[in-house]
Design an enzyme around this catalytic site. Structure first.
Site, PDB file in Angstrom:
ATOM      1  N   HIS A  38      13.406  64.282  70.083  1.00  0.00           N
ATOM      2  CA  HIS A  38      13.778  63.287  69.068  1.00  0.00           C
ATOM      3  C   HIS A  38      12.552  62.454  68.652  1.00  0.00           C
ATOM      4  CE1 HIS A  38      17.848  63.596  71.199  1.00  0.00           C
ATOM      5  NE2 HIS A  38      18.141  63.921  69.973  1.00  0.00           N
ATOM      6  N   LYS A 150      15.190  73.163  66.122  1.00  0.00           N
ATOM      7  CA  LYS A 150      15.936  73.488  67.350  1.00  0.00           C
ATOM      8  C   LYS A 150      17.371  73.906  66.987  1.00  0.00           C
ATOM      9  CE  LYS A 150      17.905  72.832  71.503  1.00  0.00           C
ATOM     10  NZ  LYS A 150      19.173  72.248  71.216  1.00  0.00           N
TER      11      LYS A 150
HETATM   12  P1  AMP Z   1      20.998  65.568  68.397  1.00  0.00           P
HETATM   13  O1  AMP Z   1      20.825  64.177  68.921  1.00  0.00           O
HETATM   14  O2  AMP Z   1      21.060  66.621  69.458  1.00  0.00           O
HETATM   15  O3  AMP Z   1      22.085  65.686  67.371  1.00  0.00           O
HETATM   16  O4  AMP Z   1      19.667  65.903  67.611  1.00  0.00           O
HETATM   17  C1  AMP Z   1      19.187  65.054  66.602  1.00  0.00           C
HETATM   18  C2  AMP Z   1      18.063  65.755  65.882  1.00  0.00           C
HETATM   19  O5  AMP Z   1      17.020  66.046  66.802  1.00  0.00           O
HETATM   20  C3  AMP Z   1      18.492  67.097  65.256  1.00  0.00           C
HETATM   21  O6  AMP Z   1      17.882  67.227  63.989  1.00  0.00           O
HETATM   22  C4  AMP Z   1      17.953  68.101  66.242  1.00  0.00           C
HETATM   23  O7  AMP Z   1      17.681  69.360  65.670  1.00  0.00           O
HETATM   24  C5  AMP Z   1      16.668  67.415  66.699  1.00  0.00           C
HETATM   25  N1  AMP Z   1      16.226  67.922  67.989  1.00  0.00           N
HETATM   26  C6  AMP Z   1      16.973  68.041  69.128  1.00  0.00           C
HETATM   27  N2  AMP Z   1      16.234  68.595  70.106  1.00  0.00           N
HETATM   28  C7  AMP Z   1      15.018  68.854  69.580  1.00  0.00           C
HETATM   29  C8  AMP Z   1      13.807  69.445  70.080  1.00  0.00           C
HETATM   30  N3  AMP Z   1      13.726  69.899  71.331  1.00  0.00           N
HETATM   31  N4  AMP Z   1      12.759  69.539  69.254  1.00  0.00           N
HETATM   32  C9  AMP Z   1      12.826  69.091  67.966  1.00  0.00           C
HETATM   33  N5  AMP Z   1      13.923  68.536  67.442  1.00  0.00           N
HETATM   34  C10 AMP Z   1      14.999  68.415  68.228  1.00  0.00           C
END
Ligand code: AMP
Length: 279
Positions: A38, A150
């Site tokens: 994030h 991701k």
């Molecule tokens: P989430 O909190 O899991 O909904 O993720 C929020 C954002 O962070 C989304 O756009 C995900 O694709 C991105 N994200 C989650 N994990 C990663 C990672 N390891 N690398 C890059 N972006 C990520």
């Protein structure tokens, strides 16, 4: 760093004031439980606009009955501290009653890239994601919104939606951040036991091997089958491991002339992991 939980007009006022001063804004939507993946989106966002807004909202409509909505990690204080340290300009953390007030009755249904893959296993998922992301973008009205590769299918679904609905916001995809053994960082990795965490590194390693095989000309059918079998033998329950067109996520007809993406989803114990790489 203002933390806005109630009405979207508050965050919109900040964005409008910044815009009036010639400053562009970028939104980074998250569900909290922040990790370095994030934070890399925040860096990516800070390189693209003057003002960065991070939203934190655990969206109930993208979880099905029996999934981990109740148990989804919530680490509010630590998240806020991390974002403050990063120099984020505002946090938008709308209350559920703001996002889904009584009599809320609208949803956004995307087809195209939303068909198959995740949708086969989580049919409710992209309707929940598309609806909440549309509402966040329309609420905040940023110039740009950033999403991680991701969640590759999610990134394409959001690009499709924003284009189809002519929502005036650019969508940028940011690279996946990984642990040193290749495991893609995820808020759900904390569910893994110590031995599952060790096994989890095989998910990305297997994708890499499979991609190398396909690039080297090995037939894709046997490359994919061997990779899926290896994951099963290692203890994963594979939902899918597929080679798709990287732009449309359609099945690949012409392997030599299409952009390719390898995507996987697999369970390790009670944890569902996803990953993808370019081929
Ligand atoms: P989430 O909190 O899991 O909904 O993720 C929020 C954002 O962070 C989304 O756009 C995900 O694709 C991105 N994200 C989650 N994990 C990663 C990672 N390891 N690398 C890059 N972006 C990520």
């Amino acid at each position: 760093m203002p933390i806005i939980t109630r009405i979207d007009t508050d965050i919109r006022t900040h964005v409008a004031t910044w815009r009036g001063a010639g400053e562009r804004s970028v939104l980074v939507p998250t569900m909290g439980a922040l990790h370095d993946g994030h934070l890399s989106l925040v860096d990516f966002a800070q390189d693209r606009a003057h003002r960065v807004i991070v939203s934190i909202f655990v969206n109930p409509t993208q979880f099905a009955e029996g999934e981990d909505f109740e148990d989804y990690p919530r680490t509010w204080e630590r998240d806020i501290e991390m974002l403050r340290d990063k120099g984020v300009d505002a946090v938008y953390a709308p209350l559920s009653s703001v996002m889904y007030p009584e009599r809320f009755a609208t949803s956004v249904l995307v087809e195209g890239p939303a068909l198959e893959l995740e949708t086969t296993y989580r049919p409710h998922f992209f309707r929940g994601v598309a609806t909440v992301v549309a509402k966040l973008i329309l609420g905040v009205q940023p110039d740009i919104a950033v999403f991680g590769e991701k969640d590759y299918q999610q990134l394409l679904v959001i690009k499709r939606m924003v284009s189809d609905l002519q929502i005036p916001c650019r969508i940028d995809g940011a690279p996946t951040i990984r642990e040193t053994d290749g495991l893609a960082m995820s808020s759900r990795n904390r569910y893994l036991s110590e031995s599952e965490r060790e096994t989890a590194s095989k998910l990305n390693q297997t994708l890499q091997t499979c991609a190398t095989d396909i690039r080297g000309g090995k037939p894709r059918g046997s490359s994919l089958q061997e990779a899926a079998e290896y994951l099963s033998q290692s203890g994963f329950k594979v939902d899918y491991l597929e080679l798709r067109n990287a732009d449309t996520l359609k099945r690949v007809d012409d392997i030599k002339n299409e952009p390719l993406r390898l995507l996987v989803a697999a369970h390790l114990g009670t944890t569902r992991l996803i990953d993808n790489i370019a081929v």
